[in-house]
Each structure stands twice: as C-alpha cells, then as structure tokens.
Design an enzyme around this catalytic site. Structure first.
Site, PDB file in Angstrom:
ATOM      1  N   ARG A  33      -4.474  21.350 -12.636  1.00 13.12           N
ATOM      2  CA  ARG A  33      -3.423  20.425 -13.060  1.00 13.12           C
ATOM      3  C   ARG A  33      -3.694  19.919 -14.484  1.00 13.12           C
ATOM      4  O   ARG A  33      -2.762  19.631 -15.232  1.00 13.12           O
ATOM      5  CB  ARG A  33      -3.324  19.238 -12.082  1.00 13.12           C
TER       6      ARG A  33
ATOM      7  N   GLU B  18      -5.471  16.357  -9.605  1.00 13.70           N
ATOM      8  CA  GLU B  18      -6.239  16.715 -10.807  1.00 13.70           C
ATOM      9  C   GLU B  18      -7.720  16.543 -10.544  1.00 13.70           C
ATOM     10  O   GLU B  18      -8.454  15.928 -11.303  1.00 13.70           O
ATOM     11  CB  GLU B  18      -5.779  15.864 -12.009  1.00 13.70           C
TER      12      GLU B  18
ATOM     13  N   LYS C 287       2.618  11.697 -10.103  1.00 14.41           N
ATOM     14  CA  LYS C 287       1.756  10.855 -10.947  1.00 14.41           C
ATOM     15  C   LYS C 287       2.560   9.651 -11.402  1.00 14.41           C
ATOM     16  O   LYS C 287       3.640   9.814 -11.981  1.00 14.41           O
ATOM     17  CB  LYS C 287       1.310  11.629 -12.185  1.00 14.41           C
TER      18      LYS C 287
ATOM     19  N   GLU D 131       8.101  19.265 -23.735  1.00 15.95           N
ATOM     20  CA  GLU D 131       7.389  19.588 -22.481  1.00 15.95           C
ATOM     21  C   GLU D 131       7.805  20.980 -21.982  1.00 15.95           C
ATOM     22  O   GLU D 131       7.001  21.686 -21.377  1.00 15.95           O
ATOM     23  CB  GLU D 131       7.647  18.525 -21.400  1.00 15.95           C
TER      24      GLU D 131
ATOM     25  N   LYS E  77       5.801  23.383 -12.952  1.00 13.43           N
ATOM     26  CA  LYS E  77       5.142  22.115 -12.608  1.00 13.43           C
ATOM     27  C   LYS E  77       4.793  22.085 -11.118  1.00 13.43           C
ATOM     28  O   LYS E  77       3.703  21.670 -10.728  1.00 13.43           O
ATOM     29  CB  LYS E  77       6.060  20.955 -12.997  1.00 13.43           C
TER      30      LYS E  77
ATOM     31  N   ASN F 230      -2.045  18.982 -19.446  1.00 19.36           N
ATOM     32  CA  ASN F 230      -2.356  18.065 -20.555  1.00 19.36           C
ATOM     33  C   ASN F 230      -2.432  18.789 -21.891  1.00 19.36           C
ATOM     34  O   ASN F 230      -2.826  18.188 -22.892  1.00 19.36           O
ATOM     35  CB  ASN F 230      -3.686  17.350 -20.281  1.00 19.36           C
TER      36      ASN F 230
ATOM     37  N   ARG G 104       0.825  -1.232   0.000  1.00 18.30           N
ATOM     38  CA  ARG G 104       0.000   0.000   0.000  1.00 18.30           C
ATOM     39  C   ARG G 104       0.848   1.267   0.000  1.00 18.30           C
ATOM     40  O   ARG G 104       0.409   2.329   0.443  1.00 18.30           O
ATOM     41  CB  ARG G 104      -0.962   0.026   1.196  1.00 18.30           C
TER      42      ARG G 104
ATOM     43  N   HIS H 156      -1.775  16.995 -25.060  1.00 19.68           N
ATOM     44  CA  HIS H 156      -1.666  15.559 -24.780  1.00 19.68           C
ATOM     45  C   HIS H 156      -2.838  14.731 -25.298  1.00 19.68           C
ATOM     46  O   HIS H 156      -2.684  13.537 -25.519  1.00 19.68           O
ATOM     47  CB  HIS H 156      -1.490  15.320 -23.272  1.00 19.68           C
TER      48      HIS H 156
ATOM     49  N   HIS I 163       7.393  10.002 -26.326  1.00 25.67           N
ATOM     50  CA  HIS I 163       6.318  10.813 -25.748  1.00 25.67           C
ATOM     51  C   HIS I 163       6.454  12.293 -26.143  1.00 25.67           C
ATOM     52  O   HIS I 163       5.496  12.925 -26.583  1.00 25.67           O
ATOM     53  CB  HIS I 163       6.337  10.650 -24.222  1.00 25.67           C
TER      54      HIS I 163
ATOM     55  N   HIS J  87      -1.457  11.861 -27.205  1.00 26.92           N
ATOM     56  CA  HIS J  87      -1.590  10.448 -26.805  1.00 26.92           C
ATOM     57  C   HIS J  87      -2.146   9.623 -27.957  1.00 26.92           C
ATOM     58  O   HIS J  87      -1.774   8.457 -28.130  1.00 26.92           O
ATOM     59  CB  HIS J  87      -2.493  10.317 -25.575  1.00 26.92           C
TER      60      HIS J  87
HETATM   61  N1  LIG Z   1       4.374  10.979 -14.465  1.00 19.75           N
HETATM   62  C1  LIG Z   1       4.250  12.073 -15.184  1.00 19.75           C
HETATM   63  O1  LIG Z   1       3.816  13.108 -14.688  1.00 19.75           O
HETATM   64  C2  LIG Z   1       4.696  12.059 -16.622  1.00 19.75           C
HETATM   65  C3  LIG Z   1       4.829  13.272 -17.320  1.00 19.75           C
HETATM   66  C4  LIG Z   1       5.303  13.230 -18.633  1.00 19.75           C
HETATM   67  C5  LIG Z   1       5.610  12.015 -19.215  1.00 19.75           C
HETATM   68  N2  LIG Z   1       5.445  10.863 -18.507  1.00 19.75           N
HETATM   69  C6  LIG Z   1       5.778   9.567 -19.093  1.00 19.75           C
HETATM   70  O2  LIG Z   1       7.194   9.530 -19.297  1.00 19.75           O
HETATM   71  C7  LIG Z   1       7.487   8.610 -20.354  1.00 19.75           C
HETATM   72  C8  LIG Z   1       8.492   9.233 -21.292  1.00 19.75           C
HETATM   73  O3  LIG Z   1       9.658   9.507 -20.586  1.00 19.75           O
HETATM   74  P1  LIG Z   1      11.030   9.877 -21.330  1.00 19.75           P
HETATM   75  O4  LIG Z   1      10.777  10.823 -22.411  1.00 19.75           O
HETATM   76  O5  LIG Z   1      11.969  10.223 -20.250  1.00 19.75           O
HETATM   77  O6  LIG Z   1      11.402   8.546 -22.092  1.00 19.75           O
HETATM   78  P2  LIG Z   1      12.129   7.167 -21.726  1.00 19.75           P
HETATM   79  O7  LIG Z   1      12.025   6.863 -20.296  1.00 19.75           O
HETATM   80  O8  LIG Z   1      11.600   6.187 -22.715  1.00 19.75           O
HETATM   81  O9  LIG Z   1      13.641   7.471 -22.127  1.00 19.75           O
HETATM   82  C9  LIG Z   1      13.965   7.772 -23.480  1.00 19.75           C
HETATM   83  C10 LIG Z   1      15.156   6.936 -23.967  1.00 19.75           C
HETATM   84  O10 LIG Z   1      16.346   7.422 -23.342  1.00 19.75           O
HETATM   85  C11 LIG Z   1      17.058   6.344 -22.704  1.00 19.75           C
HETATM   86  N3  LIG Z   1      17.774   6.991 -21.583  1.00 19.75           N
HETATM   87  C12 LIG Z   1      17.244   7.487 -20.447  1.00 19.75           C
HETATM   88  N4  LIG Z   1      18.171   8.176 -19.771  1.00 19.75           N
HETATM   89  C13 LIG Z   1      19.325   8.104 -20.478  1.00 19.75           C
HETATM   90  C14 LIG Z   1      20.648   8.626 -20.297  1.00 19.75           C
HETATM   91  N5  LIG Z   1      20.947   9.444 -19.275  1.00 19.75           N
HETATM   92  N6  LIG Z   1      21.585   8.305 -21.212  1.00 19.75           N
HETATM   93  C15 LIG Z   1      21.291   7.517 -22.276  1.00 19.75           C
HETATM   94  N7  LIG Z   1      20.054   7.032 -22.530  1.00 19.75           N
HETATM   95  C16 LIG Z   1      19.077   7.332 -21.629  1.00 19.75           C
HETATM   96  C17 LIG Z   1      16.000   5.341 -22.387  1.00 19.75           C
HETATM   97  O11 LIG Z   1      16.542   4.040 -22.280  1.00 19.75           O
HETATM   98  C18 LIG Z   1      15.071   5.463 -23.586  1.00 19.75           C
HETATM   99  O12 LIG Z   1      15.591   4.725 -24.669  1.00 19.75           O
HETATM  100  C19 LIG Z   1       6.168   8.285 -21.031  1.00 19.75           C
HETATM  101  O13 LIG Z   1       5.762   6.988 -20.651  1.00 19.75           O
HETATM  102  C20 LIG Z   1       5.209   9.322 -20.464  1.00 19.75           C
HETATM  103  O14 LIG Z   1       3.876   8.867 -20.421  1.00 19.75           O
HETATM  104  C21 LIG Z   1       5.012  10.868 -17.226  1.00 19.75           C
END
Ligand SMILES: NC(=O)c1ccc[n+]([C@@H]2O[C@H](COP(=O)([O-])OP(=O)(O)OC[C@H]3O[C@@H](n4cnc5c(N)ncnc54)[C@H](O)[C@@H]3O)[C@@H](O)[C@H]2O)c1
Length: 400
Positions: free
Chosen positions: A270, A263, A152, A207, A253, A274, A130, A277, A302, A281
């Site tokens: 919040r 949200e 999130k 972003e 943020k 989006n 939990r 998005h 993304h 999405h």
């Molecule tokens: N929780 C939230 O509020 C929130 C907000 C925005 C996006 N997201 C989510 O985040 C995800 C996208 O995240 P992202 O853009 O960071 O992508 P990701 O986590 O897929 O990373 C992108 C690529 O970079 C590589 N990588 C990561 N760090 C590295 C480094 N320092 N050196 C070399 N390679 C590296 C990863 O292996 C991957 O191939 C999506 O699933 C999205 O839905 C969540």
C-alpha cells in the site's frame, strides 16, 4: 468489476469489511435505496451528513431528499474544505453535534464532499462510539479516484509558528492522527464534477497520473498510456470518459488496498500509493510558494503538491540511477498537458524541504524511505537514496 457502461461497480474485497464503489451519473438522487442495500435499512435510523459548504444546493438537496424518502432522521453539518479544518478541533465539534443529537452505534454518517470532508468525516465515524458505519459520496475527481477508497481517514496536527521561525503561518503536519475505517459504500456520482473548479478538477488528475506509474504491477495494463490518449475528453469532462477513468483508477486502488489494507507490509505494497507524496507533503506544508505558469499561490491543493512531488521523485530516481531520465521527461509532459504545476517559485533551501519530508510518516529510523518510479507502471521502495539524489529531485522543481 461489473456494471453497465453508465454505472460501473468495483467490489473492494476485505472479508467482512468488503464494500462496493459505485461509479455513474444520477446516483445521489437514488442514494436512499443504494445505502439501504449496502448498509442495512435506513428507516428509523439517524443519518449525520457532513457536507462540503462549497457544493451547489441542488447536489445537497438531491442527497437529503433521497435519504429523507427512506424514513431517516437527518442532521446536516457544513464543513469548509480547508486543511486547517481537518483538525482535532473541528472533529471535536462534530462529536459534540453527534452526541447532542443522540447518535449511537446503530446510526450512520455520510460524508458528501472532497477529500477534506471525507477524511474528517471518516475520522469522526471511525472514532465516535469506537466506530459507526459510514458512506462516502466523493464530489471531487481526487476523492473519486483515490481518497474515498481504502478507508484511510485522518486529521492533521496543526502547530503554531514559533518566534524566529521562517514560517508565518501554522505548520500543518498532514494526516498524522487517523484510523483505518472502511466505509460501507462509496457513491461516486460523476454528475457532481460539473460544478468543480478547473483548478480542483486538474488537481485530481495528479493522482490518476500517479496510478498510471504503478498500475502494471497490479495487473492493470496501460493506464498511463490510456490517460495520455484520452486526456482531451477527460479535460472536456465527457461523462462516459470520466466514468471509465474513475473505474480504472479505483481498480488500481482497490487491488492495492486488498493486498495491504493497513499499510503494514514493510516493503510497501500500500505504501506504493505514496509515490510522490513524501516530496509532495513537504511542498503542501510550505507557505509562500508560487507555481510557475499558474495564477494561484500556496497553499497548494493536495493534487498540485502531488504533481510537483511526482516530478521531484522521478528526477530523484533518475539521479540515483533507479529509472531512465526519459521516464521523468514523459511524466512531466503529461502533468503539463493536464495543466498541473511542474516547477515552483519560493522554495526554501533544500535542508528546510528535507526537514519537512522527515516529518512525513514514511521515515524509518531517521532515514527517508522513498517510493520511486522504475518504469512507466512499476515503482520501487528505497531507503538508501543519497542526499545528492534527493536534492537533485528538489532542485528539479525549483523555479530558478
Ligand atoms: N484518505 C485517503 O486515502 C486520501 C488520499 C488522497 C488524498 N487525501 C486527502 O484528500 C484531501 C484533498 O482532497 P480534494 O483534492 O478532494 O480537495 P478538497 O476536499 O479540498 O476539495 C477541493 C475544493 O473543491 C471544492 N469542492 C468539492 N467538491 C466540489 C464540487 N462538486 N463542486 C464545487 N466545488 C467542490 C471544495 O470545497 C474545495 O474548495 C487532502 O486533505 C488529502 O490529504 C486522502
């Protein structure tokens, strides 16, 4: 907001769930002391590290050595950063590892990676027993400016294609299983960005540009213009500029999350985050797309989908009379300068894209609720946009 020019801190004020986001260089080698101060003494506790398997070994060992020196028992699990791995199935494997290693409520999870590892690791931390404490160490620009802040966490629902469907790959319904679970600390070590691919680095800028479109309303003036002015040093990955970029974006943020942590405010505080998005999405979930002028194809990252979503949202807003066309043009120019896609080939018919948009969480009673830009720095929340304006948004990104 405090800190020296080379290490800045922002407090996310959420009462008992408040925490710091530390932004700087050389933070991972000092993670033991930083986590100790934020999440209680590490000595004698177990730490489960969920690690992006693409990270350089030096980054992983810097964190492991720092935690090991604090007297913890470390368990490490590698995760491949793919949307298909942000799943209940992968989460279950992590629960099994945690349970097998005897983790209990006193122990800690650390997510070292981009948004995929952060969302998955956070979901596991938020649901195991939990909820156990967790720390985010984001390693992509996107996760430093956005995903790691606000608590999130989520996994995707992954649906197999059915016979006769235009899809040939599983459909990924993004982030629809999740929990809001704030971390105890976020360590954004910009040294980690040195190894990030050019494509992923640029994806993170989407972003930042989105934040620029809504920042004025949150008391952060001139973020869009600052990003325009500093884009060249940002693209060179000048560390001081990156620290400032991340600091300014986390400030936006943090303010939004403090106003509407879960949200829950219907006219979208919040939910403003989006912006782009709902369109994005849908693009992210479609196979066989090819961004115009880029050598890669779908699946889109993304941030790339968000860039296209921002173009579609701004053109939709212009068609609906919500903002002047000049705003959409200014936005498109900055996205293009940042090397992000603004047109895409291979889009299916509009009704297919709209059906995907309807699966997005921002649908109320069957109506699409869209966040649309009104000006540079302010956006609005609308559920009365005509089908023609929505189609104008999709057509604007369609490569003909
Ligand atoms: N929780 C939230 O509020 C929130 C907000 C925005 C996006 N997201 C989510 O985040 C995800 C996208 O995240 P992202 O853009 O960071 O992508 P990701 O986590 O897929 O990373 C992108 C690529 O970079 C590589 N990588 C990561 N760090 C590295 C480094 N320092 N050196 C070399 N390679 C590296 C990863 O292996 C991957 O191939 C999506 O699933 C999205 O839905 C969540």
């Amino acid at each position: 907001m405090t800190g020296s020019p080379h290490e800045r801190r922002i407090r996310v004020e959420l009462g008992a769930r408040s925490y710091d986001v530390v932004i700087g260089t050389g933070l991972l080698p000092n993670a033991g002391a930083l986590i100790d101060a934020a999440a209680g003494p590490l000595r004698g506790r177990k730490v489960f590290i969920a690690v992006d398997d693409a990270l350089p070994g030096t980054l992983i060992s810097a964190l492991m050595e720092a935690l090991g020196a604090s007297g913890t028992h470390i368990h490490r699990e590698f995760v491949k950063a793919e949307e298909g791995n942000k799943s209940l199935a992968r989460a279950e494997e992590l629960f099994t590892s945690l349970s097998g290693a005897g983790f209990d409520r006193r122990d800690l999870l650390v997510a070292l990676g981009g948004g995929i590892v952060g969302d998955l690791g956070g979901f596991v931390a938020g649901t195991y027993h939990r909820g156990i404490s967790w720390v985010q160490c984001p390693t992509t620009l996107l996760s430093m400016v956005d995903a790691s802040v606000g608590g999130k966490t989520a996994v995707n629902l992954i649906l197999d294609p059915f016979e006769g469907d235009f899809r040939s790959t599983p459909e990924i319904r993004k982030n629809i299983i999740g929990v809001v679970h704030q971390p105890r600390l976020v360590l954004a070590d910009v040294s980690a960005l040195a190894s990030l691919s050019e494509r992923s680095f640029r994806a993170g800028l989407a972003e930042c540009i989105k934040h620029g479109l809504l920042a004025e309303a949150w008391g952060i003036a001139g973020l869009f213009a600052w990003t325009e002015q500093h884009l060249d040093s940002i693209l060179r990955r000048d560390e001081a500029t990156l620290i400032e970029l991340i600091f300014r974006n986390v400030a936006v943020k943090a303010r939004v999350v403090e106003a509407d942590e879960r949200e829950e405010i219907s006219q979208g505080l919040r939910a403003q985050l989006n912006l782009g998005h709902t369109f994005g999405h849908a693009f992210e979930s479609l196979p066989k797309l090819s961004p115009d002028g880029h050598s890669y194809n779908a699946p889109l990252q993304h941030g790339e989908a968000v860039a296209l979503g921002l173009v579609a949202a701004s053109r939709c807003a212009a068609a609906a009379g919500v903002c002047p066309t000049a705003i959409a043009e200014k936005l498109e120019l900055l996205l293009s300068r940042a090397g992000l896609p603004v047109r895409i080939g291979g889009l299916p018919p509009n009704q297919t894209v709209i059906a995907r948009m309807m699966h997005d969480k921002k649908v109320a009673a069957g109506r699409l609720r869209l966040v649309l830009p009104e000006s540079i720095g302010r956006c609005t929340f609308r559920d009365d946009i005509s089908l023609a304006a929505i189609e104008a948004g999709i057509d604007a990104v369609r490569k003909t």
